[in-house]
Design a protein around this motif. Structure first.
Motif, short mmCIF file in Angstrom:
data_model
loop_
_atom_site.label_atom_id
_atom_site.label_comp_id
_atom_site.label_asym_id
_atom_site.label_seq_id
_atom_site.Cartn_x
_atom_site.Cartn_y
_atom_site.Cartn_z
N ASN A 113 0.84 -1.18 0.00
CA ASN A 113 0.00 0.00 0.00
C ASN A 113 0.89 1.25 0.00
O ASN A 113 2.12 1.16 -0.08
CB ASN A 113 -0.98 -0.01 1.18
CG ASN A 113 -0.29 -0.02 2.53
OD1 ASN A 113 0.91 0.27 2.64
ND2 ASN A 113 -1.03 -0.33 3.58
N SER A 114 0.28 2.41 0.08
CA SER A 114 1.03 3.66 -0.09
C SER A 114 2.01 3.93 1.05
O SER A 114 2.96 4.71 0.88
CB SER A 114 0.07 4.84 -0.21
OG SER A 114 -0.73 4.97 0.95
N HIS A 148 9.84 8.24 -1.06
CA HIS A 148 8.60 7.61 -1.52
C HIS A 148 7.46 7.89 -0.54
O HIS A 148 6.35 8.24 -0.95
CB HIS A 148 8.79 6.10 -1.67
CG HIS A 148 7.53 5.38 -2.02
ND1 HIS A 148 7.14 5.13 -3.32
CD2 HIS A 148 6.54 4.86 -1.24
CE1 HIS A 148 5.98 4.49 -3.32
NE2 HIS A 148 5.61 4.31 -2.06
N VAL A 168 4.08 9.78 -1.83
CA VAL A 168 2.94 8.94 -2.18
C VAL A 168 1.90 8.87 -1.07
O VAL A 168 0.70 8.91 -1.32
CB VAL A 168 3.40 7.51 -2.55
CG1 VAL A 168 2.22 6.62 -2.84
CG2 VAL A 168 4.33 7.57 -3.76
N THR A 177 8.62 4.07 -10.94
CA THR A 177 7.87 2.94 -11.45
C THR A 177 8.80 1.88 -12.03
O THR A 177 8.39 0.77 -12.29
CB THR A 177 6.88 3.38 -12.54
OG1 THR A 177 7.60 4.05 -13.58
CG2 THR A 177 5.83 4.32 -11.97
N SER A 234 6.79 -1.27 -11.07
CA SER A 234 5.72 -1.01 -10.12
C SER A 234 4.48 -0.54 -10.88
O SER A 234 4.57 0.34 -11.74
CB SER A 234 6.15 0.06 -9.11
OG SER A 234 5.12 0.36 -8.21
N PHE A 235 3.33 -1.14 -10.54
CA PHE A 235 2.09 -0.84 -11.24
C PHE A 235 1.00 -0.48 -10.24
O PHE A 235 0.84 -1.17 -9.21
CB PHE A 235 1.62 -2.04 -12.06
CG PHE A 235 2.66 -2.60 -13.00
CD1 PHE A 235 2.80 -2.10 -14.29
CD2 PHE A 235 3.51 -3.61 -12.59
CE1 PHE A 235 3.74 -2.62 -15.15
CE2 PHE A 235 4.47 -4.14 -13.44
CZ PHE A 235 4.59 -3.63 -14.73
N ASP A 236 0.24 0.56 -10.52
CA ASP A 236 -0.91 0.90 -9.68
C ASP A 236 -2.00 -0.14 -9.87
O ASP A 236 -2.27 -0.59 -11.00
CB ASP A 236 -1.47 2.28 -10.05
CG ASP A 236 -0.53 3.41 -9.66
OD1 ASP A 236 0.25 3.22 -8.71
OD2 ASP A 236 -0.56 4.46 -10.33
N GLN A 275 -2.83 0.85 -3.69
CA GLN A 275 -2.04 -0.37 -3.76
C GLN A 275 -1.14 -0.35 -5.00
O GLN A 275 -1.49 0.22 -6.03
CB GLN A 275 -2.93 -1.60 -3.83
CG GLN A 275 -3.65 -1.93 -2.55
CD GLN A 275 -4.44 -3.23 -2.64
OE1 GLN A 275 -4.27 -4.01 -3.57
NE2 GLN A 275 -5.31 -3.44 -1.68
N GLN A 276 0.02 -0.99 -4.88
CA GLN A 276 0.94 -1.15 -6.00
C GLN A 276 1.40 -2.60 -6.09
O GLN A 276 1.71 -3.23 -5.08
CB GLN A 276 2.15 -0.24 -5.85
CG GLN A 276 1.87 1.23 -6.13
CD GLN A 276 3.15 2.02 -6.31
OE1 GLN A 276 4.15 1.74 -5.66
NE2 GLN A 276 3.13 3.00 -7.19
N VAL A 315 4.39 -4.82 -7.32
CA VAL A 315 5.82 -4.70 -7.59
C VAL A 315 6.36 -6.05 -8.05
O VAL A 315 6.11 -7.07 -7.42
CB VAL A 315 6.59 -4.23 -6.33
CG1 VAL A 315 8.08 -4.10 -6.64
CG2 VAL A 315 6.03 -2.90 -5.83
#
Length: 285
Positions: free
Chosen positions: A117-118, A169, A173, A207, A227-229, A236-237, A239
């Motif tokens: 998560n963020s 980060h 974020v 990313t 890294s993708f949303d 959430q990401q 990785v």
């Protein structure tokens, strides 16, 4: 436009899906205004004013209630908030990883993959990621692991750079109003380096980049990470660490996976349950 959006979406909701009787004759398609008001916990007059454009400042709580009543998906919910000029919060259980995403990362047998998560809580990991981060006790939050776990200094050959990147980060974020972020910052404040970096207010987001590790079981590892949303769960990401085919890292990963599988087979039923499945919060910073 807010009123038009609400009217269009209440027309799409099947009364039976909302737990309402549908056998009576209806003059409107979908839900009545009064029914939406009841489902959202607001007065019928207030909801009517929203649709008619006479009420233009609904709260985030009201918008969330309307989103549930109208069964809006993530994109529609965010759009409703934008129409009302309200920033959508992350009160949609950002720590819950969908079964489909868990299945996706579990199927990645040759790449470590995990969901965060963020605020860098690790919410789900595949088997190879668990093996990769095995030196940490536990592998629960990337910031805590970096600053408070003794394994970090030897695991990250560029530990100072990782520390700087981690703080940047968090600054860039995470929601500054998040209670979870406040909890993490307070816990990490026992690290003098974290406090120094946090006070610099540097912001950085990535990313894609290279990652270097030194695993005590297999030695140096070099990955490219992506890294993708996760659109279905804002905040959430996903990785993914990728090793170049035929590289020493790829060979080391196979050895790591084999070693973990051998240990698991030798001790069936003793594999630790991941913390994000236990609901235990005490282990988090």
């Amino acid at each position: 436009m807010l009123g038009e959006f609400l009217k269009a979406h209440r027309a799409r909701v099947n009364p039976e899906d909302a737990g309402l009787p549908s056998h009576t004759q209806r003059k409107v398609k979908g839900l009545r205004r009064e029914e939406v008001a009841v489902l959202a916990g607001v007065s019928a007059d207030y909801y009517a004013r929203l649709e008619q454009g006479r009420e233009t400042n609904p709260s985030a709580q009201v918008l969330d209630a309307l989103s549930r009543a109208l069964k809006l998906d993530t994109d529609a919910r965010a759009h409703l908030h934008r129409l009302a000029g309200v920033v959508a919060d992350e009160g949609h259980a950002p720590d819950v990883v969908s079964p489909a995403l868990r299945q996706l990362i579990s199927g990645m047998h040759d790449m470590p993959a995990f969901v965060m998560n963020s605020v860098l809580d690790i919410l789900a990991m595949n088997a190879l990621a668990e093996a990769l981060y095995d030196p940490f006790t536990p592998a629960d939050n990337a910031a805590r692991m970096t600053f408070l776990d003794p394994a970090a200094v030897s695991f990250y050959p560029r530990w100072q750079w990782v520390a700087q990147s981690t703080v940047a980060h968090l600054r860039g974020v995470a929601d500054p109003k998040s209670p979870r972020l406040k909890q993490i910052v307070e816990a990490l404040s026992e690290s003098a380096l974290f406090t120094e970096l946090w006070e610099q207010h540097e912001v950085r987001g990535k990313t894609q980049d290279a990652k270097d590790f030194v695993h005590p079981a297999v030695g140096p590892l070099t990955f490219v990470y992506h890294s993708f949303d996760v659109r279905e769960a804002p905040g959430q990401q996903l990785v993914i660490y990728r090793a170049e085919p035929g590289s020493p890292t790829a060979d080391a990963l196979r050895l790591l996976a084999t070693s973990r599988a051998t240990r698991a087979a030798a001790s069936p039923g003793t594999t630790p349950v991941p913390l994000w499945l236990t609901g235990t919060a005490k282990s988090r910073p």
